[in-house]
Design an enzyme around this catalytic site. Structure first.
Site, PDB file in Angstrom:
ATOM      1  N   HIS A   1       8.593   6.350  14.390  1.00 55.28           N
ATOM      2  CA  HIS A   1       8.891   7.325  15.434  1.00 55.28           C
ATOM      3  C   HIS A   1       7.624   8.105  15.739  1.00 55.28           C
ATOM      4  O   HIS A   1       6.821   8.372  14.848  1.00 55.28           O
ATOM      5  CB  HIS A   1      10.004   8.278  14.981  1.00 55.28           C
TER       6      HIS A   1
ATOM      7  N   ASP B   1      17.489   5.045  16.779  1.00 59.07           N
ATOM      8  CA  ASP B   1      17.829   3.929  17.657  1.00 59.07           C
ATOM      9  C   ASP B   1      18.261   2.694  16.873  1.00 59.07           C
ATOM     10  O   ASP B   1      18.957   1.831  17.404  1.00 59.07           O
ATOM     11  CB  ASP B   1      16.626   3.575  18.541  1.00 59.07           C
TER      12      ASP B   1
END
Length: 432
Positions: A309, A367
Site C-alpha cells: 500500500h 483490496d
C-alpha cells in the site's frame, strides 16, 4: 496545531539561509510551513504526487502507515468496525463525535427522509446507454443533483452544508442501486424506511417486483463493515480532488461528482476489482508458485494485486477486519470451500512467510479481501467501485465541509517546474 521551533533552509551559492516555522499536529510528523517560502526566497518546492507535502490541516482522519494505524476522529478503525454501524460512523465523521442514542435516531430519520430521488432525476437514467458502466452513470447523476436543490446551495451557510451532506449520503445508495438495475434491465426498486442503511441498499440491489429480497443480517453487517472501512482515508487522490474542486467554491454535488470520477481510476477505487481478476487469472492453488515467481522476476512486468500500500508499510488494519468478515460471510453462506477464498488464503500465507514480500513490506491490503467479500454477497464486479464511492461519500462531504468552514482556506493553485522551451519569437515567415 502549534508552532514548534524553526527549520533552517540553506539556499546555497553563497545565499543566506532562511528560517521556516515548524508546525506540530496532535499526532504524526511535524511539518515545515513553506507558505512564505517563495516570498522569502523566490523558490518553490518540487514534490510530484505530493508525497511529502501537507496540503491542509484536518481533524478527521489519521493514518500511521508504519504502525498500521487508522483513526476516524481519534477512534481506531477496528473498534468502529466492531461496535458501530455505518450511520454512526457517518455522524462521527461529519460532527466530530459519536452520537448518543437520541442523536443516532434523529440522524437515521434525517438520512431516510432524503433517500428518494426526484422523479425527473430518475428519468435522467434513460439518457445513458443500457450498458453504461455504473460509475459513468453515477458521475452524471450525482452532478445533476445540483440542478434540483437551489434552496440549499449557499456553501457559506453551515445549515446548507449539513443539508447537502445528508442528501448526498442518503441518495448515493439509491443512485448506485439504480445504476445497477438500469445496467441489467430490471425495474428500479425504491428505498424503504423500515430498513437500515445497508439493508436498504441490498433491498434496492436485489429485490424485484416479483419477489422481495430477504435481508440476511450477517450479509448486511458485512456490507456495513465494508462501508465503514472505506468511509474515509485521509488526503487520498479522490479526497484531494473533492477538496481542490471545492476550493473554487463549486457546489457540493459537483465536488462529489469529481471525487467519483477520480475514484473510478484503476489505481484508486478499481484496485479491488483488479485483485479479484488476478485471483481468477491464477485460478488454482497449484499455480500460485508460478505467479509469485513472475512477481519476483525483474524482467516480468507482472505484479500481484492486493499486496502493499502506498501509505501502509505494515499490515493494513482494514485488511485484518475484512479477513475476519470473509470467514463470517462464507461460513454463513456455506461457501467455506470457495475456490477463490481458498486461493487467497494460500496466497496470503506464502506472501507473509516469503522473504521477498517481507523485505519489501508487501502485506495484504484491504483490496485483497474486499472483492472476495462482495462477490460472496452477490455484488457483481462492475459494482465494486460504485460501492466504494457510496462509502467514501461521507468522507468526501466531511472533508469538503471542513475545508469550507476553515477561514484560512484558499483556492487550490499548485505550482510547477516548467521544462518546456524558453521564450522564443514567431518566425517572420508566419507574420501576416
Amino acid at each position: 496545531m502549534k508552532e514548534n521551533g524553526t527549520a533552517n533552509l540553506d539556499l546555497g551559492n553563497g545565499n543566506a539561509s532562511i528560517a521556516l516555522p515548524v508546525i506540530s499536529g496532535t499526532m504524526g510528523p511535524d511539518v515545515i510551513d513553506i507558505r512564505k517560502l517563495h516570498a522569502m526566497s523566490g523558490l518553490f518546492t518540487y514534490d510530484p504526487g505530493f508525497l511529502s507535502t501537507a496540503s491542509n490541516s484536518s481533524e478527521i482522519t489519521f493514518i500511521d502507515g508504519d504502525k498500521g494505524i487508522l483513526l476516524y476522529r481519534g477512534y481506531p478503525i477496528e473498534q468502529l468496525a466492531t461496535h458501530c454501524d455505518f450511520t454512526q460512523v457517518c455522524y462521527l465523521l461529519i460532527n466530530g463525535e459519536l452520537p448518543d442514542s437520541k442523536q443516532k435516531d434523529e440522524f437515521d430519520i434525517a438520512i431516510k427522509s432524503h433517500t428518494m430521488l426526484h422523479e425527473q432525476l430518475v428519468r435522467f437514467f434513460t439518457g445513458f446507454r443500457r450498458d453504461a458502466h455504473p460509475m459513468a452513470v453515477m458521475v452524471g447523476v450525482v452532478g445533476a443533483l445540483s440542478a434540483f436543490y437551489h434552496e440549499a446551495m449557499d456553501i457559506s451557510d453551515a445549515s446548507h452544508r449539513q443539508e447537502s451532506a445528508l442528501r448526498l449520503i442518503a441518495k448515493l445508495p439509491t443512485i448506485a442501486a439504480m445504476a445497477y438495475k438500469y445496467n441489467i434491465g430490471q425495474p428500479f426498486v425504491y428505498p424503504r424506511n423500515n430498513l437500515s442503511f445497508s439493508e436498504n441498499f441490498l433491498h434496492m440491489m436485489f429485490s424485484t417486483p416479483g419477489e422481495d429480497y430477504k435481508v440476511n443480517p450477517v450479509i448486511a453487517r458485512a456490507l456495513d463493515r465494508i462501508l465503514i472501512l472505506h468511509a474515509d482515508h485521509e488526503q487520498n487522490a479522490s479526497t484531494s480532488t473533492v477538496r481542490l474542486a471545492g476550493s473554487s467554491g463549486a457546489n457540493p454535488f459537483a465536488c462529489i461528482s469529481a471525487g467519483i470520477a477520480c475514484l473510478w481510476g484503476p489505481a484508486h477505487g478499481g484496485a479491488n476489482e483488479a485483485c479479484l481478476n488476478m485471483l481468477e487469472e491464477i485460478g488454482d492453488v497449484s499455480r500460485i508458485d508460478e505467479y509469485i515467481n513472475r512477481a519476483k522476476n525483474k524482467d516480468d512486468n507482472y505484479r500481484l494485486m492486493g499486496f502493499g500500500h502506498r501509505v501502509y508499510k505494515n499490515l493494513d488494519p482494514r485488511a485484518l477486519i475484512l479477513r475476519e468478515t470473509c470467514h463470517e460471510v462464507l461460513n454463513e453462506l456455506g461457501l467455506q470451500n470457495d475456490r477463490l477464498f481458498k486461493l487467497a488464503l494460500q496466497l496470503e500465507k506464502i506472501a507473509l512467510e516469503d522473504e521477498y514480500f517481507i523485505s519489501k513490506k508487501l502485506y495484504p491490503n484491504v483490496d485483497f479481501y474486499s472483492g472476495i467479500v462482495q462477490r460472496a454477497l452477490g455484488i457483481p464486479t462492475i459494482m465494486f467501485t460504485a460501492i466504494f464511492a457510496m462509502a467514501r461519500t461521507v468522507g468526501w462531504v466531511a472533508q469538503w465541509s471542513e475545508m469550507i468552514s476553515d477561514p484560512a482556506y484558499k483556492i487550490g493553485r499548485p505550482r510547477q517546474l516548467y521544462t518546456g522551451p524558453s521564450m522564443r519569437e514567431v518566425p517572420e515567415t508566419l507574420h501576416k
